[in-house]
Design a protein around this motif. Structure first.
Motif, PDB file in Angstrom:
ATOM      1  N   UNK A  74      44.398  33.109  36.861  1.00  8.48           N
ATOM      2  CA  UNK A  74      43.327  34.091  37.070  1.00  8.48           C
ATOM      3  C   UNK A  74      42.527  34.315  35.793  1.00  8.48           C
ATOM      4  N   UNK A  75      43.208  34.444  34.671  1.00 11.71           N
ATOM      5  CA  UNK A  75      42.502  34.668  33.400  1.00 11.71           C
ATOM      6  C   UNK A  75      41.689  33.439  33.006  1.00 11.71           C
ATOM      7  N   UNK A  76      42.216  32.250  33.298  1.00 18.10           N
ATOM      8  CA  UNK A  76      41.467  31.023  33.029  1.00 18.10           C
ATOM      9  C   UNK A  76      40.187  30.981  33.837  1.00 18.10           C
ATOM     10  N   UNK A 104      44.558  36.874  25.948  1.00 17.27           N
ATOM     11  CA  UNK A 104      44.326  37.734  27.108  1.00 17.27           C
ATOM     12  C   UNK A 104      45.613  37.915  27.902  1.00 17.27           C
ATOM     13  N   UNK A 105      46.385  36.833  28.034  1.00 18.26           N
ATOM     14  CA  UNK A 105      47.647  36.892  28.769  1.00 18.26           C
ATOM     15  C   UNK A 105      48.633  37.841  28.124  1.00 18.26           C
ATOM     16  N   UNK A 106      48.710  37.820  26.793  1.00 13.22           N
ATOM     17  CA  UNK A 106      49.624  38.723  26.075  1.00 13.22           C
ATOM     18  C   UNK A 106      49.233  40.174  26.323  1.00 13.22           C
ATOM     19  N   UNK A 146      43.578  42.782  40.076  1.00 11.82           N
ATOM     20  CA  UNK A 146      42.352  41.984  39.966  1.00 11.82           C
ATOM     21  C   UNK A 146      41.882  41.967  38.526  1.00 11.82           C
ATOM     22  N   UNK A 147      41.487  40.796  38.044  1.00 11.31           N
ATOM     23  CA  UNK A 147      40.889  40.701  36.707  1.00 11.31           C
ATOM     24  C   UNK A 147      39.446  40.223  36.855  1.00 11.31           C
ATOM     25  N   UNK A 160      32.743  38.175  38.962  1.00 12.03           N
ATOM     26  CA  UNK A 160      33.466  38.634  40.155  1.00 12.03           C
ATOM     27  C   UNK A 160      34.954  38.819  39.867  1.00 12.03           C
ATOM     28  N   UNK A 161      35.617  39.597  40.712  1.00 10.55           N
ATOM     29  CA  UNK A 161      37.045  39.824  40.549  1.00 10.55           C
ATOM     30  C   UNK A 161      37.870  38.641  41.025  1.00 10.55           C
ATOM     31  N   UNK A 162      38.921  38.324  40.266  1.00  9.89           N
ATOM     32  CA  UNK A 162      39.859  37.261  40.625  1.00  9.89           C
ATOM     33  C   UNK A 162      41.216  37.916  40.867  1.00  9.89           C
TER      34      UNK A 162
END
Length: 239
Positions: A26-28, A185-187, A213-214, A220-222
């Motif tokens: 999602x962050x990717x 971002x993941x951390x 959701x990120x 847009x939201x993922x």
């Protein structure tokens, strides 16, 4: 209904908006979908299975983001004497007592976090109608009412952020900038999720993480699968 721009509409066509992803995936995606001309902020929105109308189900506190926020956080400190000196030395942007209170009363709100020493809370309390609606009211639960103002200033300048449920049971927390690496971002995301999990109200029933959701500022939201919310980039590579 708000109209979305061309970049947003294009971005929504580049992935399945209903699909559930691991946090790393999602962050990717969010990073690739951030196409504005400025460095967009990435935020997580978490829908919790709580009833925020009940005091014992209000989820609120602070969390330190290990990768920082990527933002220059402006801090105002209501303090006098030695505490005021310590706040200035720690890098506070605005420091004062009655004088600062008068400025805020007059509409000066050029700060992101307000900190106060306990002895000045009677003056700060009178600013509730100005600070409250903006989420800037100092509160002992978030470490913004404290005698150790130097530590509080350093913490918030260094990446500590506040979170609280809104009236619908949602928590919104910034995770950094789109220019951050996926790992950074993941951390930050994992730190937020672990903190929200840690403070789960004992009276909350049923599923706690209902939706995650990120999204970037203009993107847009993922959606993140709550069952894979701690998945890392390494997990995705070996899946």
């Amino acid at each position: 209904m708000a109209k979305h721009g061309k970049h947003y509409t294009d971005a929504t066509r580049r992935f399945d908006r209903d699909a559930l992803h691991s946090s790393a995936e999602a962050l990717g995606l969010v990073k690739t979908l951030a196409s504005a001309k400025f460095d967009e902020t990435v935020e997580v929105a978490i829908r919790l299975g709580v009833d925020p109308r009940k005091a014992d189900q209000m989820v609120r506190g602070t969390v330190a983001l290990p990768s920082g926020t990527g933002k220059d956080v402006r801090v105002a400190v209501f303090a006098a004497g030695e505490a005021a000196t310590e706040a200035r030395a720690a890098g506070a942007d605005f420091v004062g007592a009655d004088d600062l209170a008068a400025e805020v009363e007059g509409g000066m709100l050029d700060f992101d976090v307000a900190i106060a020493t306990p002895d000045l809370m009677p003056q700060v309390g009178k600013l509730g109608r100005v600070l409250g609606p903006r989420g800037l009211m100092p509160n002992p639960k978030t470490g913004t009412v404290t005698t150790d103002v130097a530590k509080a200033v350093s913490d918030f300048k260094g990446g500590k952020v506040e979170y609280r449920t809104d009236r619908y049971g949602n928590v919104h927390v910034p995770l950094g900038k789109a220019s951050f690496s996926g790992e950074a971002l993941g951390a930050n995301l994992h730190a937020v999720l672990e903190e929200i999990e840690r403070v789960k109200p004992a009276s909350a029933k049923g599923r706690y993480f209902k939706r995650i959701t990120v999204a970037s500022t203009m993107g847009p939201g993922v959606k993140i699968d709550p069952n894979r919310m701690y998945a890392t980039a390494e997990d995705a590579a070996t899946a």
